[in-house]
Structure formats: structure tokens, C-alpha cells
Design an enzyme around this catalytic site. Structure first.
Site, PDB file in Angstrom:
ATOM      1  N   PRO A  91       0.940  -1.226  -0.095  1.00 27.54           N
ATOM      2  CA  PRO A  91      -0.051   0.178   0.077  1.00 27.54           C
ATOM      3  C   PRO A  91       0.912   1.151   0.048  1.00 27.54           C
ATOM      4  O   PRO A  91       1.504   1.550   0.951  1.00 27.54           O
ATOM      5  CB  PRO A  91      -0.925   0.043   1.257  1.00 27.54           C
ATOM      6  CG  PRO A  91      -0.028  -0.911   2.014  1.00 27.54           C
ATOM      7  CD  PRO A  91       0.900  -1.833   1.383  1.00 27.54           C
ATOM      8  N   ASP A 107       6.027   2.684   1.791  1.00 28.82           N
ATOM      9  CA  ASP A 107       5.024   1.757   2.284  1.00 28.82           C
ATOM     10  C   ASP A 107       4.163   2.049   3.666  1.00 28.82           C
ATOM     11  O   ASP A 107       4.662   2.233   4.790  1.00 28.82           O
ATOM     12  CB  ASP A 107       5.848   0.265   2.761  1.00 28.82           C
ATOM     13  CG  ASP A 107       5.166  -0.812   2.960  1.00 28.82           C
ATOM     14  OD1 ASP A 107       3.790  -0.771   3.237  1.00 28.82           O
ATOM     15  OD2 ASP A 107       5.680  -2.122   2.885  1.00 28.82           O
ATOM     16  N   HIS A 108       2.981   2.202   3.376  1.00 29.00           N
ATOM     17  CA  HIS A 108       2.225   2.644   4.248  1.00 29.00           C
ATOM     18  C   HIS A 108       1.925   1.749   5.549  1.00 29.00           C
ATOM     19  O   HIS A 108       1.394   2.087   6.604  1.00 29.00           O
ATOM     20  CB  HIS A 108       0.720   3.262   4.024  1.00 29.00           C
ATOM     21  CG  HIS A 108       0.056   4.121   4.647  1.00 29.00           C
ATOM     22  ND1 HIS A 108       0.699   4.778   5.657  1.00 29.00           N
ATOM     23  CD2 HIS A 108      -1.242   5.067   4.269  1.00 29.00           C
ATOM     24  CE1 HIS A 108      -0.221   5.863   6.201  1.00 29.00           C
ATOM     25  NE2 HIS A 108      -1.139   5.828   5.584  1.00 29.00           N
ATOM     26  N   ARG A 109       2.314   0.426   5.314  1.00 26.47           N
ATOM     27  CA  ARG A 109       2.173  -0.432   6.541  1.00 26.47           C
ATOM     28  C   ARG A 109       3.358  -0.295   7.670  1.00 26.47           C
ATOM     29  O   ARG A 109       3.294  -0.692   8.624  1.00 26.47           O
ATOM     30  CB  ARG A 109       2.286  -1.808   6.168  1.00 26.47           C
ATOM     31  CG  ARG A 109       1.227  -2.354   5.165  1.00 26.47           C
ATOM     32  CD  ARG A 109       1.827  -3.552   4.592  1.00 26.47           C
ATOM     33  NE  ARG A 109       2.928  -3.756   3.740  1.00 26.47           N
ATOM     34  CZ  ARG A 109       3.523  -4.756   3.240  1.00 26.47           C
ATOM     35  NH1 ARG A 109       2.852  -5.843   3.403  1.00 26.47           N
ATOM     36  NH2 ARG A 109       4.769  -4.629   2.574  1.00 26.47           N
ATOM     37  N   ILE A 155       5.205   3.189   7.255  1.00 27.44           N
ATOM     38  CA  ILE A 155       5.498   4.606   7.698  1.00 27.44           C
ATOM     39  C   ILE A 155       4.122   5.291   7.421  1.00 27.44           C
ATOM     40  O   ILE A 155       3.610   4.998   6.504  1.00 27.44           O
ATOM     41  CB  ILE A 155       6.419   5.130   6.454  1.00 27.44           C
ATOM     42  CG1 ILE A 155       7.828   4.276   6.696  1.00 27.44           C
ATOM     43  CG2 ILE A 155       6.626   6.560   6.744  1.00 27.44           C
ATOM     44  CD1 ILE A 155       8.645   4.718   5.405  1.00 27.44           C
TER      45      ILE A 155
END
Length: 459
Positions: free
Chosen positions: A255, A431-433, A435
Site C-alpha cells: 500500500p 510503504d504505508h504499513r 510509515i
């Protein structure tokens, strides 16, 4: 005595110049009658060419990609000795035959009785020595359970999958729907390794549709563009196909969020130009990328979560204590990302020399595979081409990538008047998982500060 047989392409109908898409044997392999030797394909239909005899493959005469016709030589086969083959068959049959009852007659006596009365059936064994009927064992074993989220072969889009009969057979044994498997072979063909990888991913729950009831991306329908006008079919290079598969995997599994910003690099550019002569004497070309490498390391030291990777199970964060930065290089074969190692321990001139060396060897196909592995963070620069902003794709298993565009002059209000300032647009994808948005903005703002005042590199 065994002899060498020449195995040729049998009658394949009216097909001419049929392409070999897979060679299933190699020199030294043992084959039995009807074992598949090669897989050929024509007009999206594929078939296996079986061996007509048993023996040892002496010399394979074809390769994947070759065009063949009826009568062409496939391989030389050292045929199995007939007597040895017969003995082997007899031994195999003996192993499969149930053990004789304990109260049977001695072998010699039994043979004599049998010879005297060949037309009579053998005497029935006593109840004590008669084995129980193997009703359960005679039943074929149940098929393996279908992995969660996958459908059995024959449903969904399996019938349209690009795979050889042998691979389809293998997929059926595992209960894998080939319509959900992405091929890595020639022209996107699905290989046995692809089926194995798919099964492993589904069973571990890492596949995006592993627990979603068979969800998969909608299939892109094939289009015959030639009916609209002239076309040319240009096969993709192996590197471009591999890079495409990697980028697709990164895009689908991570994501991603992209944060945009700009930095005033007027002073940095003046300093760079003042050191170009000295750099040339040292055998280096001092480009902006050298400064970007040093600036990124300073930012990674300040925000270590950007210098990390998720564990394979997604349960922990692996924070790296080294700084190996990848630099994207465009080549005739496709995009490559050589790794500059230990950037924090090298000076600007040394980095410039290493960038030049790795880039040249990448374009000349002399790069080593080890020089493309182990990166922590990637820089993709389009500064030498143009454009204002773009969204780079995270190079997983890294968690962030910096995309840099071409610097441009713009008026900036300073001390009561407008002044021309050299502005560098850049974008950070992450990577939104790992950061969140706040950390992403903090990183870009800090990087902007470092690029605006390069003295931060020395701190």
C-alpha cells in the site's frame, strides 16, 4: 546389447515451424515410454512429444525457442537393453505381487504340480493364510485439499492459462487453478516453479487473494490489433519482463503513498560546479546524484524506520544498521538498480566514481547479480531528462524510494524582493504499513533542509 536411437518429431499434422516452448529432459536423464520430452506450441495450443522407448538421453539436439517440423531430430537415446528391461519389469512385478501364504508348498513341488496340471486353477489357500481383501487400499487416494482461496483446475480461467500439458497435469495434482497463477516463462508461460510458488504463497496466506474466497484481478481480454491496422510484434527482453513482474508485485502487494516536495539547491549547485574540475582530476564526474546519496543517508540516520524492511510474516520490522543505496539506471535492456554500498563511509568523489563504474557496466551487461542485491533505499533520478514530478514505485522489500525530477529556476520572495532560485522537485513513495503520513512529511521536510544547506551532511 543396447543401441542408440534417433528420436524424431512424429506426425504433428499440418503444422509447420512449430516452436519448442519447453525442453523437459537433459543429457543423462532416464526416460520411459510415453515420458514427455519436449512441449511445442502453435496458435496457443500446446502438446507434449513423448518418448517412444525407454533409455538414457545421450544428447539433446533442440532448445527452447527452436522451430521444428515433422522428422526433425529431438535427441539421441541410448536404448535400454531388452533383457535388462525385461528383468527390471519382472522385478518390479514381483515387488508389487502380494506375499505368498506361509503354508504354501515348497517352490519346486509347486512348480511340478503346476506343470502337471496346467489347465487347472491353483489350489485355494487356507483361510488362515488368505489375506484380507484390501478394499480400502484399493480405492484411489482422495485428491489433495484445494488451498484456501483457490479453485480447482477446470474452473475459472484455467482453460485459458498459458501452460503446457505437463504443467496442467502438475497443477491438477495440487488442486491449483492456473487462471490465478502468473507465469514467469517465455511469453508469460506458467512453469512448474510458478505453480509451486503460488501454492506456497496461498498456504502461507501471503497471496492477496489467499483468504478472500478466490478473489483475483479481472482478466485483460486479448485483442487482435492487426484487424485495425498494421502492427509489429516486438518481444520483451528478459530483463524487461523480470522488471515488469517485480514492479507489478510491488504495486499489488505494497500500500503505497507518495509525498511531494521541493528543495532550493542553489547553493548546492554552486558548490558542485566549483568542485567539478577537482573531481575530474580524480577521475570522477560529480553529478547531483552523489549529493543525493549523502543527503539521503543523513535523513535515514534521522528516521531509521525508512531504512528497514518488514519481516516475511509481517510481524516485525527489521531495521538495518548499514546504508546500501540503489541508484536506478536506464539501459537498452530495461531498468536496473545497482547498489552503492556503505554510502555513509564514502566521500563525494568516491561515490561519483562508483556511480559511473556501475552505470557503465550495467549498460554494457557486465554488472554482477550481487551488485543488484542488498539495497536499503532507492533513488530514481530523471533530472537528466525532464519533467516536474512523478510517483516512483517502492522497490520492495525496501519501504521507501526517492524520485527526483529536473531542477528548474523559479522566482522566490526573499528579503523584500524576488530572486531566481534553482528548485529541485522530488517525490517520496513509501510503504504505508510501515510509515504513516506524518513520518513521510517529516522525512521530506528534513531532506529538503539538508539539500538546501549541504552543511547538514557534515553534522
Amino acid at each position: 546389447m543396447s543401441e542408440t536411437q534417433t528420436i524424431r518429431v512424429p506426425d504433428i499434422g499440418d503444422f509447420k515451424d512449430v516452436e519448442i516452448i519447453e525442453v523437459l529432459v537433459k543429457d543423462g536423464d532416464q526416460v520411459n515410454p510415453e515420458d514427455a520430452l519436449i512441449t511445442i506450441e502453435s496458435d496457443k495450443a500446446s502438446m507434449d512429444i513423448p518418448s517412444p522407448a525407454a533409455g538414457t538421453v545421450q544428447s539433446v539436439k533442440v532448445s527452447a525457442g527452436d522451430k521444428i517440423n515433422q522428422g526433425d531430430v529431438i535427441l539421441l537415446l541410448q536404448a535400454a537393453d531388452e533383457a535388462a528391461a525385461a528383468d527390471k519389469t519382472a522385478e518390479s512385478n514381483a515387488e508389487k505381487k502380494p506375499a505368498a501364504p506361509e503354508k504354501s508348498e515348497p517352490p519346486a513341488k509347486k512348480s511340478a504340480a503346476t506343470a502337471a496340471k496346467p489347465s487347472q486353477p491353483p489350489p485355494e489357500s487356507t483361510p488362515e493364510s488368505t489375506p484380507e481383501p484390501a478394499t480400502d487400499s484399493a480405492q484411489p487416494p482422495p485428491p489433495p485439499a484445494t488451498p484456501g482461496g483457490a479453485e480447482t483446475v477446470g474452473s475459472s480461467q484455467s482453460h485459458k492459462a498459458h501452460a503446457s500439458p505437463s504443467v496442467r497435469r502438475f497443477a491438477r495434482e495440487l488442486g491449483v487453478d492456473l487462471g490465478l497463477v502468473r507465469g514467469s516463462g517465455r511469453k508469460g508461460r506458467i512453469t512448474k516453479d510458478d505453480v509451486k510458488a503460488f501454492t506456497k504463497a496461498v498456504m502461507s496466506g501471503n497471496r492477496v487473494f489467499g483468504n478472500t474466497g478466490g478473489f483475483a484481478l479481472p482478466e485483460i481480454p486479448a485483442v487482435d490489433f492487426s484487424k485495425y491496422g498494421p502492427v509489429e510484434d516486438q518481444p520483451l527482453t528478459r530483463l524487461r519482463k523480470l522488471a515488469g513482474q517485480h514492479l507489478q508485485r510491488c504495486w499489488l502487494t505494497v500500500p503505497q503513498v507518495t509525498q511531494f516536495d521541493e528543495a532550493d539547491i542553489t547553493e548546492l549547485e554552486e558548490f558542485r560546479k566549483s568542485k567539478m574540475s577537482a573531481a575530474e582530476k580524480a577521475g570522477a564526474k560529480l553529478t547531483l546524484v552523489s549529493f543525493l546519496l549523502k543527503a539521503v543517508v543523513v535523513a535515514l540516520e534521522q528516521y531509521p524506520e525508512f531504512n528497514s524492511s518488514l519481516s516475511s510474516d509481517g510481524g516485525s520490522l527489521i531495521v538495518k544498521k548499514y546504508y546500501h543505496i540503489g541508484v536506478a539506471v536506464n539501459t537498452d535492456e530495461g531498468l536496473m538498480v545497482p547498489i552503492i554500498r556503505d554510502v555513509d563511509q564514502k566521500g563525494l568523489y568516491e561515490l561519483a566514481q562508483e556511480i559511473k563504474d556501475l552505470s557503465e557496466r550495467a549498460r554494457n551487461k557486465q554488472i554482477k547479480s550481487s551488485e543488484l542485491q542488498g539495497g536499503c533505499f532507492t533513488i530514481s533520478s530523471l533530472g537528466g531528462i525532464g519533467g516536474r514530478f512523478f510517483t516512483p514505485i517502492v522497490n520492495t522489500p525496501e519501504v521507501a524510494i526517492l524520485g527526483v525530477s529536473k531542477a528548474y529556476m523559479q522566482p522566490v520572495w526573499q528579503d523584500g524582493s524576488f530572486e531566481p532560485r534553482l528548485t529541485l522537485p522530488f517525490a517520496l513513495s513509501y510503504d504505508h504499513r510501515v510509515i504513516d503520513g506524518v513520518a513521510g512529511v517529516q522525512f521530506t521536510q528534513y531532506l529538503r533542509t539538508v539539500l538546501t544547506d549541504i552543511r547538514h551532511i557534515l553534522l
